[in-house]
Design a protein around this motif. Structure first.
Motif: not given
Length: 154
Positions: A76-81
């Motif tokens: 999810i962190r990667t997707t937000v970025d």
């Protein structure tokens, strides 16, 4: 990945627990009790679509994710970025991949829904212990998952 047009603001997992057959719920419309499908209840089209993600929005999301102890948090962190970077591209940006524009919209529409789905999936086994009256089996991890789920529902 398909765009998730219909997004629920009350979890279907929760709604199904108030249903006799896990497919239908009841609501009151114009002082009449109406039987409706759980899939059609408490939802709105594109409810969680992110538009114009700012650095502040990104920081809030990443801050919340830092508190989430889940194997999905890195994804999810990667997707937000990725969404943040996609937002920085100008609208007239030309890319070799003709699906870039569709991919950008898919990510923007689905990311928050995916976040809530991850929280719900983490909490489901713990919530089922409570539903099945197995309170003595609830441990600290279960308690944290239930609290996280409740807070996100709020």
């Amino acid at each position: 990945m398909k765009i998730k047009k219909k997004q629920h603001y009350v979890s279907q997992f929760y709604l199904k627990r108030w249903s006799k057959d896990e497919e239908h719920a009841f609501t009151i419309i114009n002082q009449k009790i109406i039987k409706i499908k759980v899939k059609e209840t408490a939802s709105e089209n594109y409810l969680y679509e992110l538009k114009n993600m700012t650095n502040n929005t990104r920081e809030v999301l990443l801050n919340e994710l830092s508190r989430l102890d889940s194997p999905l948090s890195n994804l999810i962190r990667t997707t937000v970025d990725a969404i943040f970077l996609l937002e920085k591209l100008p609208n007239n940006f030309r890319h070799e991949n003709p699906n870039m524009k569709k991919s950008k919209r898919t990510i923007r529409v689905n990311i928050i829904e995916e976040y809530y789905t991850a929280i719900e999936e983490l909490a489901a086994p713990s919530l089922n212990l409570l539903i099945e009256d197995k309170y003595k089996m609830v441990d600290l991890d279960d308690y944290q998952n239930i609290l996280r789920y409740a807070v996100n529902q709020l």
